[in-house]
Scaffold this active site. Structure first.
Site, short mmCIF file in Angstrom:
data_model
loop_
_atom_site.label_atom_id
_atom_site.label_comp_id
_atom_site.label_asym_id
_atom_site.label_seq_id
_atom_site.Cartn_x
_atom_site.Cartn_y
_atom_site.Cartn_z
N CYS A 178 0.83 -1.20 0.00
CA CYS A 178 0.00 0.00 0.00
C CYS A 178 0.86 1.25 0.00
O CYS A 178 0.60 2.21 -0.73
CB CYS A 178 -0.94 -0.01 1.21
N CYS B 59 -6.15 -3.97 6.93
CA CYS B 59 -7.25 -3.01 6.94
C CYS B 59 -8.46 -3.49 6.14
O CYS B 59 -9.60 -3.13 6.46
CB CYS B 59 -6.77 -1.66 6.43
#
Length: 374
Positions: free
Chosen positions: A109, A208
């Protein structure tokens, strides 16, 4: 070396809706920078509320980030990067597990979203830097080059997940929390003094995009059940599984092996083979790794010339270990001073020279001590 940056900048502050990014944005604004807040919408179907401290990118997080921006007094926007996140992070995560590797989606990410997609868009819009709430430090050398260093507080250091950043990206990165010798409670107290409602909000953790923390369940929905054998080092079947993707190197619990080993000692996952859908288990000493080869190296500056001695970190919350490493034909070849355990293909290895991050690479193969002795 000096901390960046001495002049006011146009700063895009990535605001997740949590306390760290809110305080980072506030500090950047207080330092005199022209700050704009942005929340990244990374889920195509965000939930209304978080599940305790798990997950992020919910509607609630977006609203928390907006309220924080209002208190700080900075403009605020929401940018939709859900499709890019799905392709570069979520699909990569699934594909890596399907191939028998253990990925780190946080590194991916940072590499693909926060310091590629977000930074590229920020620069195109005339911003000078992207600000995040990571605990790490960027320093500026006298010759104008930049280095990434560990945070002042090792207990909160997050340089491992930033080891994918190159010098160009570091030139446009700002981490206002990196030189803070304070506890997380003190960061929360600072947020409260600033009137930020996220002061008492729990931290997000785990992955997440898997809000309930059930990684195996998430992968099962995406990949389906694929029954296979659990075998010992001799190839004898000792159990069965419903998907090799549900295991990681070094795993001990949840193996569901029907009978104990001959010596009565626990068994651990030694190998995962997607080709024949088998999981190999054995004694803990068989996990000892003496060296590895890693691919796709990314250097935080110039690539090291010749072999050198460094310390290495192999997981986000792991310790350091002494290594000798050399870049050879586009790969990183590493030897450990002492054997280490729990090293799996797909994980990232990050090299350090003192507190400076040298670079990172993705582990491709490992050499076990039992193999070296054979």
């Amino acid at each position: 070396m000096t901390k960046t940056s001495p002049r006011p900048l146009r700063v895009l502050a990535a605001m997740s809706g949590g306390v760290d990014s809110a305080v980072a944005a506030a500090r950047a604004a207080e330092a005199g920078h022209d700050v704009t807040g942005v929340h990244l919408a990374l889920s195509a179907n965000p939930q209304s509320f978080r599940t305790g401290a798990r997950g992020c990118c919910t509607i609630e997080d977006s609203r928390d980030a907006r309220r924080a921006a209002d208190v700080i007094g900075i403009p605020f926007y929401v940018w939709d990067l859900a499709e890019r996140f799905r392709e570069d992070v979520v699909e990569d995560f699934v594909a890596e597990y399907e191939a028998g590797r253990t990925p780190n989606p946080c590194l991916r990410c940072n590499e693909k979203i926060k310091f590629a997609a977000l930074l590229d868009k920020a620069l195109a819009l005339g911003f000078d830097a992207v600000c995040t709430g990571h605990y790490a430090t960027v320093v500026l050398n006298e010759d104008g080059s930049r280095e990434l260093h560990r945070a002042s507080d090792m207990a909160k250091d997050q340089s491992y997940v930033l080891g994918v950043l190159d010098e160009k990206q570091l030139a446009h990165a700002m981490f206002p929390l990196g030189d803070t010798l304070t506890t997380k409670d003190e960061i929360r107290a600072e947020a409260e003094r600033r009137g930020l409602a996220v002061a008492k909000k729990p931290d997000s953790h785990d992955i997440c995009f898997i809000a309930d923390g059930d990684t195996q369940g998430f992968l099962a929905k995406r990949l389906g059940k694929a029954e296979g054998d659990i075998v010992d080092e001799s190839g004898t079947k000792v159990g069965s599984h419903e998907g090799a993707y549900g295991f990681t190197i070094g795993q001990r619990k949840g193996l569901r092996i029907g009978h104990p080993a001959a010596d009565g000692k626990p068994r651990y996952v030694l190998d995962i083979s997607p080709v024949n859908n088998t999981v190999t288990v054995g004694p803990v000493e068989a996990l000892d790794v003496t060296g590895l080869t890693a691919i796709k190296p990314r250097w935080c500056g110039d690539a090291p010339a010749g072999p050198g001695t460094y310390t290495a970190q192999l997981r986000a919350h792991g310790g350091e270990t002494a290594v000798t490493a050399e870049a050879v034909d586009g790969e990183l070849v590493v030897s450990f001073a002492e054997p280490v355990r729990g090293v799996a293909p797909g994980q990232a290895i990050v090299l350090y020279d003192g507190t400076r991050v040298v670079g990172s690479a993705t582990i491709a193969t490992t050499t076990r001590r039992t193999e070296a002795l054979a």
